[in-house]
Design an enzyme around this catalytic site. Structure first.
Site, PDB file in Angstrom:
ATOM      1  N   GLY A   1       0.839  -1.208   0.000  1.00  0.00           N
ATOM      2  CA  GLY A   1       0.000   0.000   0.000  1.00  0.00           C
ATOM      3  C   GLY A   1       0.865   1.246   0.000  1.00  0.00           C
ATOM      4  CB  ALA A   2       4.417   1.695  -0.978  1.00  0.00           C
TER       5      ALA A   2
ATOM      6  CE  LYS B   1      -8.111   3.208  13.928  1.00  0.00           C
ATOM      7  NZ  LYS B   1      -8.067   4.513  13.275  1.00  0.00           N
TER       8      LYS B   1
ATOM      9  CG  ASP C   1     -11.591   6.498  13.273  1.00  0.00           C
ATOM     10  OD1 ASP C   1     -10.710   5.904  12.636  1.00  0.00           O
ATOM     11  OD2 ASP C   1     -11.602   7.738  13.438  1.00  0.00           O
TER      12      ASP C   1
ATOM     13  CG  HIS D   1      -6.521   5.917  18.910  1.00  0.00           C
ATOM     14  ND1 HIS D   1      -5.533   5.062  18.489  1.00  0.00           N
ATOM     15  CD2 HIS D   1      -6.946   6.565  17.790  1.00  0.00           C
ATOM     16  CE1 HIS D   1      -5.383   5.182  17.173  1.00  0.00           C
ATOM     17  NE2 HIS D   1      -6.228   6.084  16.728  1.00  0.00           N
TER      18      HIS D   1
ATOM     19  CE  LYS E   1     -12.836  11.518  12.712  1.00  0.00           C
ATOM     20  NZ  LYS E   1     -11.399  11.649  12.843  1.00  0.00           N
TER      21      LYS E   1
HETATM   22  C1  BG6 Z   1      -6.742   7.826  13.633  1.00  0.00           C
HETATM   23  C2  BG6 Z   1      -8.184   7.914  13.234  1.00  0.00           C
HETATM   24  O1  BG6 Z   1      -6.433   6.559  14.126  1.00  0.00           O
HETATM   25  O2  BG6 Z   1      -6.482   8.786  14.632  1.00  0.00           O
HETATM   26  C3  BG6 Z   1      -8.542   9.309  12.770  1.00  0.00           C
HETATM   27  O3  BG6 Z   1      -8.426   6.983  12.189  1.00  0.00           O
HETATM   28  C4  BG6 Z   1      -8.158  10.326  13.807  1.00  0.00           C
HETATM   29  O4  BG6 Z   1      -9.918   9.415  12.465  1.00  0.00           O
HETATM   30  C5  BG6 Z   1      -6.708  10.120  14.222  1.00  0.00           C
HETATM   31  O5  BG6 Z   1      -8.326  11.615  13.244  1.00  0.00           O
HETATM   32  C6  BG6 Z   1      -6.344  11.010  15.381  1.00  0.00           C
HETATM   33  O6  BG6 Z   1      -4.974  10.893  15.568  1.00  0.00           O
HETATM   34  P1  BG6 Z   1      -4.163  12.089  16.186  1.00  0.00           P
HETATM   35  O7  BG6 Z   1      -2.773  11.583  16.292  1.00  0.00           O
HETATM   36  O8  BG6 Z   1      -4.328  13.240  15.249  1.00  0.00           O
HETATM   37  O9  BG6 Z   1      -4.818  12.340  17.500  1.00  0.00           O
END
Ligand code: BG6
Length: 498
Positions: free
Chosen positions: A13-14, A157, A244, A249, A349
């Site tokens: 996927g480069a 992910k 997501d 996270h 978002k």
């Molecule tokens: C990603 C998500 O894993 O993390 C995104 O897919 C999100 O939707 C992003 O915007 C947020 O990452 P960071 O490092 O900007 O907080």
């Protein structure tokens, strides 16, 4: 610090966004900081038809936009680009994987190095299985092929779509690679500020004794973004914020703030503690899902003085979509340390601001001396760990205001990364790629913590399918999310740390 080992990194996927926005900028920074051995090679593997020269040029262009080392020195880049190659191929079929094997073998021979190979899956998840089959069919991980080298796989992910699909994908990967060869990326774990949670908790004698239900009232974990879905609607609309952000996270942040101290700060012990912690998260019943979770989707609104579209109007989003762009939930951890302490999580978002933080609120005063002289409502003490932006930690306490009158106001004692260390921290991907090459899995999800997180999130997703979707959109872009999310925390007599 250990050196990066002579190796070949194959990036599937480069030609895609992730490779250009995150992976190559990280590789280039590692190169410029002197971490690359001479015999380190990168092979881009993707469908876009191009040769090495064109591929290198596209990388140069994107580094100039996305790399923290920009502007990129042409001479330096020329040296870097000698390590970079490209193979045009479909992901299914076997011949390109054989070609890849020949390339790896020829480099190993030419440079007298072991066949150390990192397979980096940065493709859409729909082709993960094709790639794993391709690697397997070409016997690239077989003992005869590797001899004295290593094979590792890095996987981005979304790792599955729900518990079952994550389990199946995991089974497939583990039929070709061993768990100690698998690096499941959660880029939050590569962030300095996220790693600092453990340092803050376990390298200081003053915090850990009060890090429990005797002193802590509740904890809030927030990942607020002002950006929308950009050009990722195709992916995001199928995922929603729950897959997501929450499954990965947010669960990682929850684990780090709440785990017990591991015996050793290494990959196994740390991840054992995360598993224990996640197993203690109280499963949500259908009733809890109704009462303790909130979904939202953004409407039009104003962000930074600019009018922005609603989610349904974004490019690539079906106008009748029921996907959530915001989620909040209240969780409890049923163990000795956390019994009775609510953890409020929220992520969304197109919100008013961009900030990721963990806010730890301490219990109210058992008794206020100052109430007798009319000073009511002294604020609860809090510790705010800001993951981004303005990385740092603030401790909030009450102080006497100057003057003859006795009055008390909240003040902050602040640690700020930039002013304390005067260094810009490496990007999360630099740290993670470095760790893959030196073979340290500490900052990667293990199969079991990943699956337990999926179990929890899948129960919410299934619950939502039974409780019926709210009327979307239900929050304005530029706000702090749906009013139901305020109600979720306000009804407990608390409020979000906005
Ligand atoms: C990603 C998500 O894993 O993390 C995104 O897919 C999100 O939707 C992003 O915007 C947020 O990452 P960071 O490092 O900007 O907080």
């Amino acid at each position: 610090m250990a050196n990066m080992k002579p190796s070949v990194m194959v990036i599937f996927g480069a030609s895609g966004d992730l490779a250009h926005i995150k992976i190559f900028p990280a590789l280039y920074s590692l190169w410029e900081d002197g971490f690359f051995p001479d015999n380190f090679f990168i092979v881009g593997f993707a469908r876009t038809k191009q040769d090495d020269a064109v591929f290198r040029k596209t990388i140069f262009n994107s580094l100039n936009v996305n790399c923290r080392k920009k502007p990129i020195d042409e001479e330096e880049f020329l040296n870097f680009s000698k390590h970079v190659f490209y193979l045009t191929s479909e992901y299914g079929g076997d011949s390109s994987y054989h070609e890849l094997g020949v390339f790896i073998a020829s480099k190993a021979k030419e440079y007298n190095m072991p066949k150390n190979v990192v397979y980096y899956l940065s493709t859409p998840p729909s082709v993960y299985i094709d790639v794993i089959n391709g690697i397997d069919n070409a016997k690239l991980t077989s003992a005869e092929y590797k001899v004295d080298g290593f094979s590792r796989i890095v996987i981005e992910k979304p790792f599955g779509y729900d518990y079952e699909s994550a389990k199946n994908l995991n089974g497939k990967i583990l039929s070709v690679f061993k768990e100690e060869e698998v690096y499941r990326i959660d880029h939050y774990l590569g962030k300095e500020t996220v790693q600092n949670i453990l340092a803050f908790r376990f390298a200081n004698a003053i915090f850990e004794p009060i890090w429990n239900n005797k002193f802590i009232d509740h904890i809030q974990i927030s990942a607020l973004e002002s950006i929308g879905v950009g050009f990722r609607a195709g992916y995001f609309d199928k995922a929603g914020i729950i897959r997501d952000m929450m499954q990965n996270h947010m669960m990682q942040l929850l684990s780090l703030v709440a785990i017990e101290p591991p015996p050793l700060p290494d990959a196994d012990d740390l991840r054992n503690e995360k598993v224990k912690l996640l197993k203690s998260v109280r499963p949500l019943s259908l009733n809890d899902i109704k009462n303790y979770t909130v979904r939202g989707q953004y409407d039009r609104g104003i962000i930074g003085a600019k009018q922005v579209l609603s989610y349904k109007e974004e490019e690539g989003v079906p106008p009748d979509t029921l996907t959530e762009t915001y989620a909040a939930m209240k969780l409890f951890i049923d163990n000795y340390r956390w019994a009775g302490v609510p953890f409020y999580l929220r992520s969304g978002k197109r919100l008013k601001m961009h900030k990721t933080e963990i806010a730890i609120f301490f219990k109210k005063l058992p008794y206020s001396l100052f109430a007798k002289i009319g000073i009511e409502n002294i604020k609860q003490n809090s510790i705010i760990i800001t993951i981004q932006p303005n990385e740092g930690i603030a401790i909030n306490f009450g102080a006497k205001t100057p003057g003859f009158k006795l009055d008390i106001e909240p003040v902050n004692m602040v640690f700020n990364y930039k002013s304390s260390f005067k260094l810009s921290p490496p990007e999360a991907y630099e740290r993670l790629i470095y760790d893959v090459i030196v073979g340290d899995q500490t900052l990667f999800a293990r199969y079991d913590d990943m699956l337990i997180a999926w179990q929890l999130i899948t129960s919410v997703i299934n619950g939502w399918s039974k409780t019926g979707t709210p009327v979307f959109p239900n929050y304005e872009a530029g706000s702090f999310g749906p009013k139901e999310a305020d109600a979720l925390i306000n009804s407990d007599g608390r409020s979000w740390n906005n």
